[in-house]
Each structure stands twice: as C-alpha cells, then as structure tokens.
Design a protein around this motif. Sequence first.
Motif, PDB file in Angstrom:
ATOM      1  N   THR A 100       7.920  48.175  39.262  1.00 18.42           N
ATOM      2  CA  THR A 100       7.371  46.909  39.736  1.00 18.42           C
ATOM      3  C   THR A 100       8.024  45.726  39.047  1.00 18.42           C
ATOM      4  OG1 THR A 100       5.581  47.043  38.110  1.00 18.42           O
ATOM      5  CG2 THR A 100       5.150  47.965  40.276  1.00 18.42           C
ATOM      6  N   ALA A 101       8.363  45.879  37.762  1.00 17.82           N
ATOM      7  CA  ALA A 101       8.973  44.773  37.021  1.00 17.82           C
ATOM      8  C   ALA A 101      10.398  44.495  37.494  1.00 17.82           C
ATOM      9  CB  ALA A 101       8.968  45.090  35.525  1.00 17.82           C
ATOM     10  N   SER A 102      11.185  45.544  37.708  1.00 22.55           N
ATOM     11  CA  SER A 102      12.590  45.355  38.060  1.00 22.55           C
ATOM     12  C   SER A 102      12.768  44.786  39.457  1.00 22.55           C
ATOM     13  CB  SER A 102      13.342  46.687  37.946  1.00 22.55           C
ATOM     14  OG  SER A 102      12.810  47.641  38.855  1.00 22.55           O
ATOM     15  N   THR A 103      11.832  45.081  40.357  1.00 20.35           N
ATOM     16  CA  THR A 103      11.951  44.582  41.722  1.00 20.35           C
ATOM     17  C   THR A 103      11.254  43.249  41.915  1.00 20.35           C
ATOM     18  OG1 THR A 103       9.959  45.799  42.363  1.00 20.35           O
ATOM     19  CG2 THR A 103      12.060  46.927  42.652  1.00 20.35           C
ATOM     20  N   GLY A 104      10.434  42.850  40.936  1.00 21.89           N
ATOM     21  CA  GLY A 104       9.710  41.597  41.072  1.00 21.89           C
ATOM     22  C   GLY A 104       8.621  41.651  42.131  1.00 21.89           C
ATOM     23  N   LEU A 105       8.182  42.847  42.477  1.00 25.57           N
ATOM     24  CA  LEU A 105       7.174  42.981  43.524  1.00 25.57           C
ATOM     25  C   LEU A 105       5.796  42.573  43.000  1.00 25.57           C
ATOM     26  CD1 LEU A 105       8.247  46.430  45.029  1.00 25.57           C
ATOM     27  CD2 LEU A 105       8.636  44.168  46.005  1.00 25.57           C
ATOM     28  N   PRO A 106       5.007  41.852  43.801  1.00 24.69           N
ATOM     29  CA  PRO A 106       3.664  41.438  43.383  1.00 24.69           C
ATOM     30  C   PRO A 106       2.655  42.572  43.533  1.00 24.69           C
ATOM     31  CG  PRO A 106       4.088  40.632  45.582  1.00 24.69           C
ATOM     32  CD  PRO A 106       5.356  41.312  45.144  1.00 24.69           C
ATOM     33  N   VAL A 107       2.928  43.675  42.871  1.00 21.41           N
ATOM     34  CA  VAL A 107       2.078  44.862  42.945  1.00 21.41           C
ATOM     35  C   VAL A 107       1.485  45.116  41.568  1.00 21.41           C
ATOM     36  CG1 VAL A 107       2.014  47.342  43.399  1.00 21.41           C
ATOM     37  CG2 VAL A 107       3.408  45.847  44.840  1.00 21.41           C
ATOM     38  N   SER A 108       0.222  45.445  41.520  1.00 18.86           N
ATOM     39  CA  SER A 108      -0.463  45.688  40.254  1.00 18.86           C
ATOM     40  C   SER A 108      -0.941  47.130  40.192  1.00 18.86           C
ATOM     41  CB  SER A 108      -1.681  44.763  40.116  1.00 18.86           C
ATOM     42  OG  SER A 108      -1.314  43.409  40.205  1.00 18.86           O
ATOM     43  N   ILE A 109      -0.999  47.671  38.973  1.00 21.01           N
ATOM     44  CA  ILE A 109      -1.651  48.967  38.770  1.00 21.01           C
ATOM     45  C   ILE A 109      -3.152  48.715  38.816  1.00 21.01           C
ATOM     46  CG2 ILE A 109      -2.082  50.833  37.140  1.00 21.01           C
ATOM     47  CD1 ILE A 109       0.780  50.528  36.182  1.00 21.01           C
ATOM     48  N   ALA A 110      -3.814  49.269  39.819  1.00 20.71           N
ATOM     49  CA  ALA A 110      -5.229  49.004  40.048  1.00 20.71           C
ATOM     50  C   ALA A 110      -6.135  50.006  39.352  1.00 20.71           C
ATOM     51  CB  ALA A 110      -5.521  49.001  41.550  1.00 20.71           C
ATOM     52  N   ALA A 111      -5.665  51.222  39.148  1.00 21.63           N
ATOM     53  CA  ALA A 111      -6.503  52.244  38.522  1.00 21.63           C
ATOM     54  C   ALA A 111      -5.621  53.309  37.902  1.00 21.63           C
ATOM     55  CB  ALA A 111      -7.453  52.867  39.538  1.00 21.63           C
ATOM     56  N   GLU A 112      -6.063  53.809  36.776  1.00 22.40           N
ATOM     57  CA  GLU A 112      -5.437  54.947  36.117  1.00 22.40           C
ATOM     58  C   GLU A 112      -6.457  56.077  36.111  1.00 22.40           C
ATOM     59  OE1 GLU A 112      -4.060  53.699  32.288  1.00 22.40           O
ATOM     60  OE2 GLU A 112      -3.091  51.897  33.081  1.00 22.40           O
ATOM     61  N   ASN A 113      -6.316  56.986  37.056  1.00 22.24           N
ATOM     62  CA  ASN A 113      -7.313  58.042  37.218  1.00 22.24           C
ATOM     63  C   ASN A 113      -7.053  59.250  36.337  1.00 22.24           C
ATOM     64  OD1 ASN A 113      -8.834  56.643  39.135  1.00 22.24           O
ATOM     65  ND2 ASN A 113      -7.510  57.336  40.802  1.00 22.24           N
ATOM     66  N   GLY A 114      -5.825  59.408  35.884  1.00 23.51           N
ATOM     67  CA  GLY A 114      -5.471  60.547  35.059  1.00 23.51           C
ATOM     68  C   GLY A 114      -4.037  60.423  34.594  1.00 23.51           C
ATOM     69  N   PRO A 115      -3.538  61.433  33.877  1.00 27.57           N
ATOM     70  CA  PRO A 115      -2.184  61.361  33.320  1.00 27.57           C
ATOM     71  C   PRO A 115      -1.093  61.166  34.368  1.00 27.57           C
ATOM     72  CG  PRO A 115      -3.447  63.158  32.331  1.00 27.57           C
ATOM     73  CD  PRO A 115      -4.241  62.668  33.489  1.00 27.57           C
ATOM     74  N   VAL A 116      -1.287  61.711  35.562  1.00 30.10           N
ATOM     75  CA  VAL A 116      -0.239  61.627  36.590  1.00 30.10           C
ATOM     76  C   VAL A 116      -0.785  61.120  37.909  1.00 30.10           C
ATOM     77  CG1 VAL A 116       1.221  63.410  35.562  1.00 30.10           C
ATOM     78  CG2 VAL A 116      -0.591  64.076  37.163  1.00 30.10           C
ATOM     79  N   GLN A 117      -1.828  60.300  37.872  1.00 22.41           N
ATOM     80  CA  GLN A 117      -2.382  59.785  39.117  1.00 22.41           C
ATOM     81  C   GLN A 117      -2.858  58.355  38.897  1.00 22.41           C
ATOM     82  OE1 GLN A 117      -4.968  58.655  40.925  1.00 22.41           O
ATOM     83  NE2 GLN A 117      -4.465  59.339  42.976  1.00 22.41           N
ATOM     84  N   VAL A 118      -2.209  57.432  39.598  1.00 22.48           N
ATOM     85  CA  VAL A 118      -2.581  56.025  39.492  1.00 22.48           C
ATOM     86  C   VAL A 118      -2.736  55.450  40.885  1.00 22.48           C
ATOM     87  CG1 VAL A 118      -1.337  55.755  37.315  1.00 22.48           C
ATOM     88  CG2 VAL A 118      -0.216  55.146  39.469  1.00 22.48           C
ATOM     89  N   VAL A 119      -3.348  54.288  40.939  1.00 25.58           N
ATOM     90  CA  VAL A 119      -3.492  53.533  42.179  1.00 25.58           C
ATOM     91  C   VAL A 119      -2.827  52.184  41.976  1.00 25.58           C
ATOM     92  CG1 VAL A 119      -5.109  52.474  43.810  1.00 25.58           C
ATOM     93  CG2 VAL A 119      -5.646  54.691  42.791  1.00 25.58           C
ATOM     94  N   VAL A 120      -2.020  51.758  42.957  1.00 25.22           N
ATOM     95  CA  VAL A 120      -1.427  50.427  42.907  1.00 25.22           C
ATOM     96  C   VAL A 120      -2.006  49.599  44.034  1.00 25.22           C
ATOM     97  CG1 VAL A 120       0.696  51.224  41.825  1.00 25.22           C
ATOM     98  CG2 VAL A 120       0.566  51.085  44.320  1.00 25.22           C
ATOM     99  N   SER A 121      -2.017  48.287  43.845  1.00 21.10           N
ATOM    100  CA  SER A 121      -2.669  47.401  44.789  1.00 21.10           C
ATOM    101  C   SER A 121      -1.873  46.113  44.923  1.00 21.10           C
ATOM    102  CB  SER A 121      -4.090  47.100  44.303  1.00 21.10           C
ATOM    103  OG  SER A 121      -4.774  46.244  45.178  1.00 21.10           O
ATOM    104  N   GLY A 122      -1.879  45.525  46.139  1.00 23.35           N
ATOM    105  CA  GLY A 122      -1.169  44.276  46.364  1.00 23.35           C
ATOM    106  C   GLY A 122      -0.963  44.037  47.841  1.00 23.35           C
ATOM    107  N   PRO A 123      -0.119  43.076  48.193  1.00 20.43           N
ATOM    108  CA  PRO A 123       0.159  42.800  49.605  1.00 20.43           C
ATOM    109  C   PRO A 123       0.762  44.022  50.295  1.00 20.43           C
ATOM    110  CG  PRO A 123       0.973  41.035  48.199  1.00 20.43           C
ATOM    111  CD  PRO A 123       0.580  42.143  47.290  1.00 20.43           C
ATOM    112  N   SER A 124       0.433  44.195  51.549  1.00 19.38           N
ATOM    113  CA  SER A 124       0.854  45.386  52.281  1.00 19.38           C
ATOM    114  C   SER A 124       2.361  45.605  52.215  1.00 19.38           C
ATOM    115  CB  SER A 124       0.425  45.286  53.744  1.00 19.38           C
ATOM    116  OG  SER A 124      -0.971  45.176  53.854  1.00 19.38           O
ATOM    117  N   GLY A 125       3.136  44.551  52.497  1.00 19.88           N
ATOM    118  CA  GLY A 125       4.584  44.703  52.527  1.00 19.88           C
ATOM    119  C   GLY A 125       5.150  45.113  51.186  1.00 19.88           C
ATOM    120  N   ALA A 126       4.635  44.523  50.085  1.00 21.38           N
ATOM    121  CA  ALA A 126       5.134  44.840  48.757  1.00 21.38           C
ATOM    122  C   ALA A 126       4.776  46.268  48.362  1.00 21.38           C
ATOM    123  CB  ALA A 126       4.573  43.852  47.735  1.00 21.38           C
ATOM    124  N   VAL A 127       3.565  46.681  48.699  1.00 16.46           N
ATOM    125  CA  VAL A 127       3.153  48.047  48.381  1.00 16.46           C
ATOM    126  C   VAL A 127       3.986  49.044  49.175  1.00 16.46           C
ATOM    127  CG1 VAL A 127       1.253  49.701  48.519  1.00 16.46           C
ATOM    128  CG2 VAL A 127       0.821  47.391  47.690  1.00 16.46           C
TER     129      VAL A 127
END
Length: 227
Positions: free
Chosen positions: A34-61
Amino acid sequence: MPLLLNTTMHTGSLYRQTVSISMPENPKALSPHTASTGLPVSIAAENGPVQVVVSGPSGAVDDLCARLGNKGVKSTRLAVSHAFHSALVEPVMAEMEREAARTRFSAPSIRLISNVTGRSISAAEIVRPSYWRDHMRLPVRFGTGLRTLAETGPDICIEIGPHPALLSFASAAFDGQTPPLLPSLRKGRPDLEQMLESLAQAYVAGAVVDWQKVAPGGRVIDLPGYP
C-alpha cells in the motif's frame, strides 16, 4: 445507541461506494504494497497471523488485490455497507465523537477485551467518546484480542452472531489447548436446535445451567453412568 446510529445514517453518503477485502496475508507484509503504490487503502482488521482485512475506495482496493493476485495472494470480497476503519471515515469522526458525548454510557459489568488495542479495557476508558471515535477509524485488533483471551484460560468460547464466522480464528490462538468453541446460531439450522446443542456442549464442559429456565416445569433426574 440511537444517536450514534443516527450519525452513521446521515453521513453514510461520504463513504458508501467502498468495499473491504479479506486476504490471507500478514499485515507487516501487506503494508509495503500500500505504501509503495500510494493507494488510499487501510488495514481494517487483523484477524490472525495470516488473515487481514483491507478497506478503502473500490477502485483502490481492486487495484491492490490485482497486484497481490499476481504474487499468488488470494482475496475475498466482503459484503459491507461502508469502508469502516479506513481514511474514508475521517470526515465524520469529529461528529461521531460529538454524538458519543451526548450518549449515556453505562460501565460494563464484565471484563472486556478491546478491539482497538487487543487488550483488556477499563470501564473508565470504554465510556469515553474519543474511544468510539478511534474505534471507527483504527484497525480491529481481533487476533491480538484472541491471544489476550487465551492468556486468561477461558473454559468455553461462544460466538454470538447469526453464523460462526470467527471461531476458526480462535482455534489458532490457543496453541493446542483450545476450549470448546461454540456457535450461538448457524445458517441452515433451526435456531432453537443450534442453541440447545451448544448449551448441551457447554454443560458437558462444566457450565452451570438453570434447567428450569430452559425447560420450565420439567425436573432433573440422574441418568445411568454407563453407555
């Protein structure tokens, strides 16, 4: 919480056209994408060691998921109404805090683990309006919360909801000493049937059950101890 619900309803147009994505990727490994592309996407949830949720505008996600898909990372679109826990909610955070300040909170009577920190939270902290403002924006630390829960050594874990969507994450947090993981409801099964089955499993695990409330007018009898 009618005032808080009212805030969400009246400001929903600011961030309605958004999606969240669930992907089996460590949050630390995901951040550089997300940092290298400059995308307006955020990590919304960390559910476990290998499972996360990201959130943001549809196109960026969608763009982020396409980039990760090229690296063999699978993603699953979640059915959500708003991109909570992303930068898209920042325009309404101040209003959220103002409405929370107008809401009367009661201190919890049981110990709670915060999704904001993943740690136990005090009664004084959880009634602060700023806590609920931060809860809207910051990522859900569910995986950390499960590890905190495991440290307390619970006898039973019950998921309250229409279907057991989170119990699978709980099993990974207990490191081989997993207590009974019981759903309250399950899609495709009659509600009463599922609730009684989980109640029976909780009773076998040592839970104290008031059977007169379960079956008013009935009586408790001893059964033989052999098969």
